[in-house]
Design an enzyme around this catalytic site. Structure first.
Site, PDB file in Angstrom:
ATOM      1  CE  LYS A 117      -4.522  -2.062   2.212  1.00  0.00           C
ATOM      2  NZ  LYS A 117      -5.547  -1.270   3.102  1.00  0.00           N
ATOM      3  CE  LYS A 198      -5.081  -7.449  -1.623  1.00  0.00           C
ATOM      4  NZ  LYS A 198      -5.361  -7.327   0.086  1.00  0.00           N
ATOM      5  CE  LYS A 201     -12.228  -2.652   0.671  1.00  0.00           C
ATOM      6  NZ  LYS A 201     -12.615  -2.930   2.011  1.00  0.00           N
TER       7      LYS A 201
HETATM    8  P1  TYM Z   1     -10.632  -5.911   4.359  1.00  0.00           P
HETATM    9  O1  TYM Z   1     -12.120  -4.699   3.911  1.00  0.00           O
HETATM   10  O2  TYM Z   1      -9.234  -5.500   3.084  1.00  0.00           O
HETATM   11  O3  TYM Z   1     -10.994  -6.928   3.365  1.00  0.00           O
HETATM   12  C1  TYM Z   1     -12.243  -7.028   3.804  1.00  0.00           C
HETATM   13  C2  TYM Z   1     -12.625  -9.098   3.387  1.00  0.00           C
HETATM   14  O4  TYM Z   1     -12.206  -9.204   2.631  1.00  0.00           O
HETATM   15  C3  TYM Z   1     -10.667 -10.307   2.004  1.00  0.00           C
HETATM   16  N1  TYM Z   1     -10.142 -10.258   1.159  1.00  0.00           N
HETATM   17  C4  TYM Z   1     -10.365 -10.982  -0.322  1.00  0.00           C
HETATM   18  N2  TYM Z   1     -11.044 -12.420   0.014  1.00  0.00           N
HETATM   19  C5  TYM Z   1     -10.532 -12.942  -0.999  1.00  0.00           C
HETATM   20  N3  TYM Z   1     -10.152 -12.350  -2.255  1.00  0.00           N
HETATM   21  C6  TYM Z   1      -9.644 -11.350  -2.196  1.00  0.00           C
HETATM   22  N4  TYM Z   1      -9.535 -11.039  -3.164  1.00  0.00           N
HETATM   23  C7  TYM Z   1      -9.521 -10.861  -1.522  1.00  0.00           C
HETATM   24  N5  TYM Z   1     -10.082  -9.311  -0.892  1.00  0.00           N
HETATM   25  C8  TYM Z   1     -10.177  -8.945  -0.249  1.00  0.00           C
HETATM   26  C9  TYM Z   1      -9.956  -9.755   3.149  1.00  0.00           C
HETATM   27  O5  TYM Z   1      -8.529 -11.247   3.655  1.00  0.00           O
HETATM   28  C10 TYM Z   1     -10.835  -9.709   4.565  1.00  0.00           C
HETATM   29  O6  TYM Z   1     -11.387 -10.832   4.752  1.00  0.00           O
HETATM   30  N6  TYM Z   1      -8.085  -5.520   8.070  1.00  0.00           N
HETATM   31  C11 TYM Z   1      -8.803  -6.271   7.507  1.00  0.00           C
HETATM   32  C12 TYM Z   1      -9.713  -5.466   8.647  1.00  0.00           C
HETATM   33  C13 TYM Z   1     -10.063  -5.832   9.735  1.00  0.00           C
HETATM   34  C14 TYM Z   1     -10.099  -6.710  10.108  1.00  0.00           C
HETATM   35  C15 TYM Z   1      -9.886  -6.753  11.665  1.00  0.00           C
HETATM   36  C16 TYM Z   1     -10.458  -8.285  10.303  1.00  0.00           C
HETATM   37  C17 TYM Z   1      -9.787  -5.003  10.757  1.00  0.00           C
HETATM   38  N7  TYM Z   1      -9.733  -5.311  11.513  1.00  0.00           N
HETATM   39  C18 TYM Z   1      -9.482  -7.082  12.788  1.00  0.00           C
HETATM   40  C19 TYM Z   1     -10.534  -9.410  11.075  1.00  0.00           C
HETATM   41  C20 TYM Z   1     -10.115  -8.861  12.195  1.00  0.00           C
HETATM   42  C21 TYM Z   1      -9.024  -5.879   5.718  1.00  0.00           C
HETATM   43  O7  TYM Z   1      -8.438  -4.383   5.859  1.00  0.00           O
HETATM   44  O8  TYM Z   1     -10.058  -6.108   5.502  1.00  0.00           O
END
Ligand code: TYM
Length: 330
Positions: A117, A198, A201
């Site tokens: 990032k 991957k 967003k």
């Molecule tokens: P975030 O918002 O980027 O993504 C949310 C969830 O979607 C999954 N994900 C994917 N899975 C499969 N293929 C993809 N291309 C893909 N892109 C995203 C992510 O693995 C995630 O599960 N840091 C985290 C949010 C967070 C969190 C937490 C998660 C904050 N605190 C505590 C679990 C527990 C994040 O940025 O996810």
């Protein structure tokens, strides 16, 4: 020893807009099935979203949209706690404490998502660097056993384990050590425009992802334009045919057909046929999903988040006061 009847599950999504099939297939779609046998807590992690510049009005809209997506995916507020991270101040308070007593610069320097990032960005915020510590606080405040996420969050969950163990050995055994829960299929959905990156967003092109709120025309156009591999065979082979393997994974997860069945169905047929059918499968899924989504009012979402906040705060307050006592500040 902390006694709990059911294992605790915690997960969250950043309300940064454009939630896509990767978020759904890798994480959110798995959550509903966990609700009966576990105490589930699902958070809209808005303080994570502000690690990158956000427009205030967009952010406000995206918080509601993300919680609505949880509800439309079958998360039931009678069974699970759904809340907004910034409404429970214990998350940021614990993050500061962990910053000081458990986290090391060397731990955070290893985080690959930060490196990705931050690349090419001269104005990287301290928050973006420190983000995994806030994520550890989210998880550790609730005595979490399992964290269901996509593959890209595994390193962050592992860091939560390290921080918890360090705190426990230095002060008091207060934190449960969480485990990542990552499914074999769908944990890393790749971009439709580049099968080596991957689905994301923040991708530069909207042809990278299928948004959960995309129209049927948009979805069809994106699938038909998706990159394919050399050769014409519809076969799962991640190494030599990454693009078709990714499309097969999406097809299989949305249609509930196995990849083997799909390979048989499309034997001797070309990419064009396959993509046309996949577009129909995706459109059918989106249409059902959006029907559920559109039935939920903003008012209902606000009420769910408010009730969730009270329940979450109750748990978080207790944990934080134990932490403060052991530190000597209470
Ligand atoms: P975030 O918002 O980027 O993504 C949310 C969830 O979607 C999954 N994900 C994917 N899975 C499969 N293929 C993809 N291309 C893909 N892109 C995203 C992510 O693995 C995630 O599960 N840091 C985290 C949010 C967070 C969190 C937490 C998660 C904050 N605190 C505590 C679990 C527990 C994040 O940025 O996810």
């Amino acid at each position: 020893m902390i006694h709990q009847e059911k294992p605790t599950i915690f997960s969250g999504v950043q309300p940064s807009g454009n939630l896509h099939l990767g978020n759904y297939l890798g994480a959110i779609s798995r959550w509903a099935n966990l609700q009966d046998k576990n105490q589930c807590i699902f958070c809209v992690v808005d303080y994570h979203a502000i690690t990158i510049k956000q427009d205030p009005l967009e952010l406000k809209k995206n918080i509601i949209e993300t919680a609505k997506i949880y509800l439309a995916s079958g998360i039931d507020p009678k069974k699970s706690i759904i809340f907004q991270q910034s409404q429970v101040s214990e998350h940021t308070e614990l993050a500061w404490i962990l910053n000081c007593v458990s986290a090391r610069m060397s731990d955070l320097n290893k985080m690959t998502q930060y490196k990705d990032k931050a690349e090419g960005n001269e104005n990287v915020s301290v928050g973006l660097f420190d983000y995994p510590v806030l994520m550890a606080s989210d998880i550790l405040l609730y005595n979490t056993d399992l964290v269901p996420t996509g593959e890209d969050q595994k390193q962050h969950v592992e860091l939560s384990r390290t921080l918890a163990k360090r705190f426990n050995s230095q002060y008091k055994e207060l934190f449960r050590i969480p485990e990542p829960l990552i499914e074999r299929s769908g944990a890393r959905i790749m971009g439709l425009d580049d099968a080596f990156k991957k689905m994301s967003k923040s991708a530069k092109s909207e042809f990278n992802y299928i948004g959960l709120l995309d129209s049927p025309e948009q979805a069809r156009k994106k699938i038909m334009k998706a990159v394919t591999d050399t050769g014409s065979e519809i076969k799962y082979d991640k190494e030599n045919k990454p693009a078709i393997s990714n499309l097969l994974t999406i097809y299989s997860l949305l249609s509930k057909k196995t990849i083997k069945e799909l390979e048989v169905d499309y034997k001797g047929r070309g990419y064009g046929d396959f993509k046309k059918d996949l577009a129909e499968v995706v459109i059918n899924f989106l249409s059902d999903f959006q029907k559920r989504y559109n039935k939920i009012s903003d008012k209902e979402v606000v009420s769910v988040l408010l009730k969730g906040k009270k329940k979450a705060k109750n748990i978080a307050e207790k944990k934080l006061s134990e932490v403060k006592k052991s530190l000597g500040v209470l």
